[in-house]
Design a protein around this motif. Structure first.
Motif, PDB file in Angstrom:
ATOM      1  N   ILE A  45       6.752  22.557  14.285  1.00 41.28           N
ATOM      2  CA  ILE A  45       7.616  22.716  13.110  1.00 41.28           C
ATOM      3  C   ILE A  45       8.971  23.307  13.513  1.00 41.28           C
ATOM      4  O   ILE A  45      10.029  22.795  13.125  1.00 41.28           O
ATOM      5  CB  ILE A  45       6.925  23.603  12.049  1.00 41.28           C
ATOM      6  CG1 ILE A  45       5.728  22.857  11.449  1.00 41.28           C
ATOM      7  CG2 ILE A  45       7.908  24.029  10.957  1.00 41.28           C
ATOM      8  CD1 ILE A  45       4.803  23.719  10.631  1.00 41.28           C
ATOM      9  N   ILE A  46       8.945  24.368  14.301  1.00 45.12           N
ATOM     10  CA  ILE A  46      10.192  25.017  14.708  1.00 45.12           C
ATOM     11  C   ILE A  46      11.004  24.093  15.620  1.00 45.12           C
ATOM     12  O   ILE A  46      12.226  23.977  15.472  1.00 45.12           O
ATOM     13  CB  ILE A  46       9.902  26.371  15.384  1.00 45.12           C
ATOM     14  CG1 ILE A  46       9.327  27.343  14.346  1.00 45.12           C
ATOM     15  CG2 ILE A  46      11.151  26.943  16.047  1.00 45.12           C
ATOM     16  CD1 ILE A  46       8.757  28.610  14.934  1.00 45.12           C
ATOM     17  N   GLY A  47      10.334  23.423  16.529  1.00 46.05           N
ATOM     18  CA  GLY A  47      11.037  22.501  17.428  1.00 46.05           C
ATOM     19  C   GLY A  47      11.692  21.362  16.670  1.00 46.05           C
ATOM     20  O   GLY A  47      12.834  20.975  16.957  1.00 46.05           O
ATOM     21  N   THR A  48      11.017  20.829  15.678  1.00 43.54           N
ATOM     22  CA  THR A  48      11.578  19.757  14.862  1.00 43.54           C
ATOM     23  C   THR A  48      12.777  20.264  14.064  1.00 43.54           C
ATOM     24  O   THR A  48      13.806  19.580  13.974  1.00 43.54           O
ATOM     25  CB  THR A  48      10.510  19.192  13.907  1.00 43.54           C
ATOM     26  OG1 THR A  48       9.405  18.732  14.684  1.00 43.54           O
ATOM     27  CG2 THR A  48      11.064  18.052  13.079  1.00 43.54           C
ATOM     28  N   ALA A  49      12.668  21.468  13.513  1.00 40.61           N
ATOM     29  CA  ALA A  49      13.784  22.042  12.750  1.00 40.61           C
ATOM     30  C   ALA A  49      15.001  22.244  13.640  1.00 40.61           C
ATOM     31  O   ALA A  49      16.134  21.912  13.252  1.00 40.61           O
ATOM     32  CB  ALA A  49      13.363  23.362  12.115  1.00 40.61           C
ATOM     33  N   VAL A  50      14.801  22.753  14.844  1.00 38.61           N
ATOM     34  CA  VAL A  50      15.915  22.961  15.774  1.00 38.61           C
ATOM     35  C   VAL A  50      16.543  21.618  16.151  1.00 38.61           C
ATOM     36  O   VAL A  50      17.771  21.485  16.185  1.00 38.61           O
ATOM     37  CB  VAL A  50      15.445  23.734  17.027  1.00 38.61           C
ATOM     38  CG1 VAL A  50      16.498  23.718  18.124  1.00 38.61           C
ATOM     39  CG2 VAL A  50      15.066  25.152  16.652  1.00 38.61           C
ATOM     40  N   ALA A  51      15.719  20.615  16.410  1.00 39.52           N
ATOM     41  CA  ALA A  51      16.249  19.300  16.764  1.00 39.52           C
ATOM     42  C   ALA A  51      17.051  18.707  15.612  1.00 39.52           C
ATOM     43  O   ALA A  51      18.139  18.153  15.821  1.00 39.52           O
ATOM     44  CB  ALA A  51      15.099  18.370  17.151  1.00 39.52           C
ATOM     45  N   LEU A  52      16.542  18.811  14.380  1.00 37.52           N
ATOM     46  CA  LEU A  52      17.274  18.275  13.230  1.00 37.52           C
ATOM     47  C   LEU A  52      18.582  19.014  12.998  1.00 37.52           C
ATOM     48  O   LEU A  52      19.611  18.394  12.690  1.00 37.52           O
ATOM     49  CB  LEU A  52      16.395  18.325  11.982  1.00 37.52           C
ATOM     50  CG  LEU A  52      15.223  17.345  11.963  1.00 37.52           C
ATOM     51  CD1 LEU A  52      14.343  17.609  10.752  1.00 37.52           C
ATOM     52  CD2 LEU A  52      15.713  15.919  11.965  1.00 37.52           C
ATOM     53  N   LEU A  53      18.579  20.332  13.147  1.00 35.87           N
ATOM     54  CA  LEU A  53      19.818  21.104  12.997  1.00 35.87           C
ATOM     55  C   LEU A  53      20.828  20.730  14.083  1.00 35.87           C
ATOM     56  O   LEU A  53      22.029  20.618  13.811  1.00 35.87           O
ATOM     57  CB  LEU A  53      19.526  22.601  13.038  1.00 35.87           C
ATOM     58  CG  LEU A  53      18.862  23.171  11.780  1.00 35.87           C
ATOM     59  CD1 LEU A  53      18.463  24.618  12.015  1.00 35.87           C
ATOM     60  CD2 LEU A  53      19.783  23.053  10.588  1.00 35.87           C
ATOM     61  N   THR A  54      20.363  20.532  15.282  1.00 34.59           N
ATOM     62  CA  THR A  54      21.250  20.128  16.373  1.00 34.59           C
ATOM     63  C   THR A  54      21.875  18.770  16.086  1.00 34.59           C
ATOM     64  O   THR A  54      23.087  18.594  16.248  1.00 34.59           O
ATOM     65  CB  THR A  54      20.470  20.076  17.706  1.00 34.59           C
ATOM     66  OG1 THR A  54      19.875  21.356  17.933  1.00 34.59           O
ATOM     67  CG2 THR A  54      21.383  19.715  18.856  1.00 34.59           C
ATOM     68  N   ILE A  55      21.081  17.827  15.651  1.00 32.33           N
ATOM     69  CA  ILE A  55      21.609  16.504  15.299  1.00 32.33           C
ATOM     70  C   ILE A  55      22.598  16.616  14.163  1.00 32.33           C
ATOM     71  O   ILE A  55      23.668  15.994  14.192  1.00 32.33           O
ATOM     72  CB  ILE A  55      20.447  15.549  14.941  1.00 32.33           C
ATOM     73  CG1 ILE A  55      19.630  15.231  16.213  1.00 32.33           C
ATOM     74  CG2 ILE A  55      20.974  14.272  14.307  1.00 32.33           C
ATOM     75  CD1 ILE A  55      18.346  14.501  15.925  1.00 32.33           C
ATOM     76  N   LEU A  56      22.276  17.407  13.162  1.00 25.83           N
ATOM     77  CA  LEU A  56      23.184  17.587  12.025  1.00 25.83           C
ATOM     78  C   LEU A  56      24.512  18.175  12.483  1.00 25.83           C
ATOM     79  O   LEU A  56      25.579  17.689  12.092  1.00 25.83           O
ATOM     80  CB  LEU A  56      22.523  18.505  10.995  1.00 25.83           C
ATOM     81  CG  LEU A  56      23.345  18.817   9.749  1.00 25.83           C
ATOM     82  CD1 LEU A  56      23.547  17.548   8.934  1.00 25.83           C
ATOM     83  CD2 LEU A  56      22.677  19.885   8.922  1.00 25.83           C
ATOM     84  N   LEU A  57      24.462  19.188  13.356  1.00 22.49           N
ATOM     85  CA  LEU A  57      25.691  19.803  13.832  1.00 22.49           C
ATOM     86  C   LEU A  57      26.506  18.850  14.700  1.00 22.49           C
ATOM     87  O   LEU A  57      27.741  18.848  14.638  1.00 22.49           O
ATOM     88  CB  LEU A  57      25.372  21.082  14.620  1.00 22.49           C
ATOM     89  CG  LEU A  57      24.866  22.256  13.775  1.00 22.49           C
ATOM     90  CD1 LEU A  57      24.440  23.405  14.687  1.00 22.49           C
ATOM     91  CD2 LEU A  57      25.931  22.717  12.794  1.00 22.49           C
ATOM     92  N   VAL A  58      25.858  18.039  15.486  1.00 24.94           N
ATOM     93  CA  VAL A  58      26.564  17.100  16.359  1.00 24.94           C
ATOM     94  C   VAL A  58      27.302  16.060  15.526  1.00 24.94           C
ATOM     95  O   VAL A  58      28.462  15.725  15.802  1.00 24.94           O
ATOM     96  CB  VAL A  58      25.587  16.429  17.352  1.00 24.94           C
ATOM     97  CG1 VAL A  58      26.234  15.231  18.021  1.00 24.94           C
ATOM     98  CG2 VAL A  58      25.110  17.440  18.381  1.00 24.94           C
ATOM     99  N   PHE A  59      26.684  15.551  14.485  1.00 25.86           N
ATOM    100  CA  PHE A  59      27.319  14.502  13.685  1.00 25.86           C
ATOM    101  C   PHE A  59      28.297  15.045  12.647  1.00 25.86           C
ATOM    102  O   PHE A  59      29.178  14.335  12.213  1.00 25.86           O
ATOM    103  CB  PHE A  59      26.254  13.627  13.021  1.00 25.86           C
ATOM    104  CG  PHE A  59      25.582  12.703  13.986  1.00 25.86           C
ATOM    105  CD1 PHE A  59      26.280  11.667  14.584  1.00 25.86           C
ATOM    106  CD2 PHE A  59      24.255  12.891  14.342  1.00 25.86           C
ATOM    107  CE1 PHE A  59      25.671  10.812  15.480  1.00 25.86           C
ATOM    108  CE2 PHE A  59      23.635  12.041  15.239  1.00 25.86           C
ATOM    109  CZ  PHE A  59      24.345  10.997  15.828  1.00 25.86           C
ATOM    110  N   VAL A  60      28.152  16.294  12.257  1.00 30.26           N
ATOM    111  CA  VAL A  60      29.073  16.876  11.282  1.00 30.26           C
ATOM    112  C   VAL A  60      30.352  17.333  11.973  1.00 30.26           C
ATOM    113  O   VAL A  60      31.438  17.199  11.424  1.00 30.26           O
ATOM    114  CB  VAL A  60      28.403  18.052  10.530  1.00 30.26           C
ATOM    115  CG1 VAL A  60      29.412  18.834   9.712  1.00 30.26           C
ATOM    116  CG2 VAL A  60      27.289  17.517   9.651  1.00 30.26           C
ATOM    117  N   ILE A  61      30.205  17.862  13.175  1.00 30.37           N
ATOM    118  CA  ILE A  61      31.378  18.378  13.897  1.00 30.37           C
ATOM    119  C   ILE A  61      32.041  17.252  14.575  1.00 30.37           C
ATOM    120  O   ILE A  61      32.672  16.474  14.603  1.00 30.37           O
ATOM    121  CB  ILE A  61      30.953  19.402  14.962  1.00 30.37           C
ATOM    122  CG1 ILE A  61      30.367  20.605  14.272  1.00 30.37           C
ATOM    123  CG2 ILE A  61      32.113  19.784  15.839  1.00 30.37           C
ATOM    124  CD1 ILE A  61      29.844  21.658  15.198  1.00 30.37           C
TER     125      ILE A  61
END
Length: 61
Positions: A45-61
């Motif tokens: 669960i934590i690993g998936t959340a970190v991966a999704l946040l990383t993807i979100l930050l990469v595409f938003v920035i």
């Protein structure tokens, strides 16, 4: 020489099979397995959340 090694290997296998046949699981085994599963689920669960946040930050920035 190979015959000697084969005989020794068969004796070792027979010994391990005898030990495993007499094994009785305990409550401690069940607690360990349950605890390990919980750890695995939280890690997933934590690993998936970190991966999704990383993807979100990469595409938003």
């Amino acid at each position: 020489m190979l015959q000697d090694q084969s005989t020794a290997a068969r004796a070792i296998i027979a010994e391990h099979e005898a030990v495993n046949a007499n094994y009785q699981p305990t409550d401690q085994d069940a607690d360990y397995t349950t605890g390990f599963r919980k750890f695995g689920y939280w890690t997933l669960i934590i690993g998936t959340a970190v991966a999704l946040l990383t993807i979100l930050l990469v595409f938003v920035i």
